[in-house]
Design an enzyme around this catalytic site. Structure first.
Site, PDB file in Angstrom:
ATOM      1  N   ASP A 100      41.234  43.318  41.429  1.00 51.49           N
ATOM      2  CA  ASP A 100      40.919  41.906  41.460  1.00 51.49           C
ATOM      3  C   ASP A 100      39.826  41.724  42.544  1.00 51.49           C
ATOM      4  O   ASP A 100      39.117  42.663  42.636  1.00 51.49           O
ATOM      5  CB  ASP A 100      42.118  40.856  41.517  1.00 51.49           C
ATOM      6  N   HIS A 300      45.098  41.044  33.131  1.00 53.28           N
ATOM      7  CA  HIS A 300      44.403  41.179  34.396  1.00 53.28           C
ATOM      8  C   HIS A 300      45.033  41.761  35.204  1.00 53.28           C
ATOM      9  O   HIS A 300      44.403  42.388  36.203  1.00 53.28           O
ATOM     10  CB  HIS A 300      44.000  39.697  34.819  1.00 53.28           C
TER      11      HIS A 300
END
Length: 322
Positions: A100, A300
């Site tokens: 991320d 994610h």
């Protein structure tokens, strides 16, 4: 639990979770996480003959938490990574792995200080080179100017985003983690108008997916209850500063072994639909891409949702570097 040390990185003191002995591998987390997001990787990396060092990025957990937005720019965060690496392994370059926001942090750490790092892997966010314009311009054009909500636009105003998150830390984390995980049905991340808050319309599932246990969530809740969200959210408030700092590296490629891992249900992996082929894009900016691994059904939270698959990719890649 790993060994914890507080490292003076120069401009900030960072908490680092350490396990193993051998060449240094620095792991950098994203939003809203902590060193704990690498809990499934520390042991396998250590067992493979490396020192695994998962940091708390400044603003998080046990690391320093400056009170100015500008303290969370990319220049400062890459300096922190370099400072930790230099303190733990001063005589040899380190290996970097980020997820991320941690992925841009490690990509740009390697880009700006190639002498300090020998290889770099990114999870979720591919390396797109030195930007041609600030990301604020991109999301304004794609979302805000059309009246659509975009979470990074919501994060620009200091105060309201922190207040919303801190009012119910557990609820915020549950909704945010669930909204873009691979287990959430299509449409879980709500489409709404600009001017809404982040949590409006977001889903808190009755039963959370097994990849994040109640004990795991408790740990995160404790960390963010203590630290607050100003530092973590301020990362999103530095796009213009990041753009200006990175221009000095225009034309430079990552000239070291690189690796990319993502999930096919992760909106960040394809740049929210802007990047049809992340691997092809990366090959324009790196000289030695060792692999692009796309995990079917993964959202994610790559290394938390699919720890065994991620470790089965990372550990052989690391061993091959030796």
């Amino acid at each position: 639990m790993p060994e914890f040390r507080t490292i003076d990185a120069g401009a900030a003191r960072l908490r680092v979770a350490l396990e193993g002995e051998g060449p240094l591998v620095v792991l950098v987390h994203g939003f809203p996480e902590s060193w704990f997001s690498w809990r499934h990787q520390l042991g396998p990396i250590a067992e493979a003959g490396f020192t695994a060092a998962a940091i708390d990025v400044r603003g998080y957990g046990g690391s320093d938490k400056p009170g100015e937005v500008a303290a969370y720019d990319m220049e400062s965060l890459t300096a922190d990574v370099a400072g930790v690496a230099g303190a733990l392994q001063p005589d040899a370059p380190a290996i970097l792995i980020g997820h991320d926001w941690g992925a841009p942090i490690v990509w740009n750490s390697a880009l700006s200080r190639p002498e300090q790092f020998s290889a770099v892997a990114g999870l979720s966010v591919p390396f797109s080179g030195v930007p041609n314009r600030p990301f604020t311009e991109i999301f304004t054009e794609a979302f805000t100017a059309k009246g659509h909500f975009f979470y990074q636009a919501w994060f620009q105003n200091v105060g309201p985003p922190e207040e919303e998150a801190e009012a119910d830390v557990r609820g915020f984390l549950r909704k945010f983690y669930y909204g873009i995980c691979g287990d959430a049905p299509d449409g879980t991340w709500p489409q709404k108008k600009h001017g809404a808050t982040l949590l409006e319309g977001m889903v808190d599932p009755e039963v959370f997916p097994a990849w994040l246990t109640p004990a795991d969530l408790d740990y995160y809740v404790g960390e963010f209850t203590a630290s607050g969200f100003f530092g973590p959210i301020s990362r999103y408030r530095n796009h213009e500063r990041d753009f200006a700092w990175l221009q000095q590296f225009r034309g430079r490629k990552l000239d070291m072994p690189t690796l990319l891992i993502g999930g096919d249900r992760d909106p960040a992996f394809n740049g929210f639909g802007r990047i049809p082929d992340p691997g092809a894009m990366m090959r324009q900016h790196v000289s030695d891409l060792r692999g692009v691994h796309v995990l079917p059904g993964c959202g994610h939270w790559t290394q938390q949702e699919r720890p065994a698959e991620v470790n089965a990719i990372l550990v052989p890649w690391l061993k091959a570097l030796r």
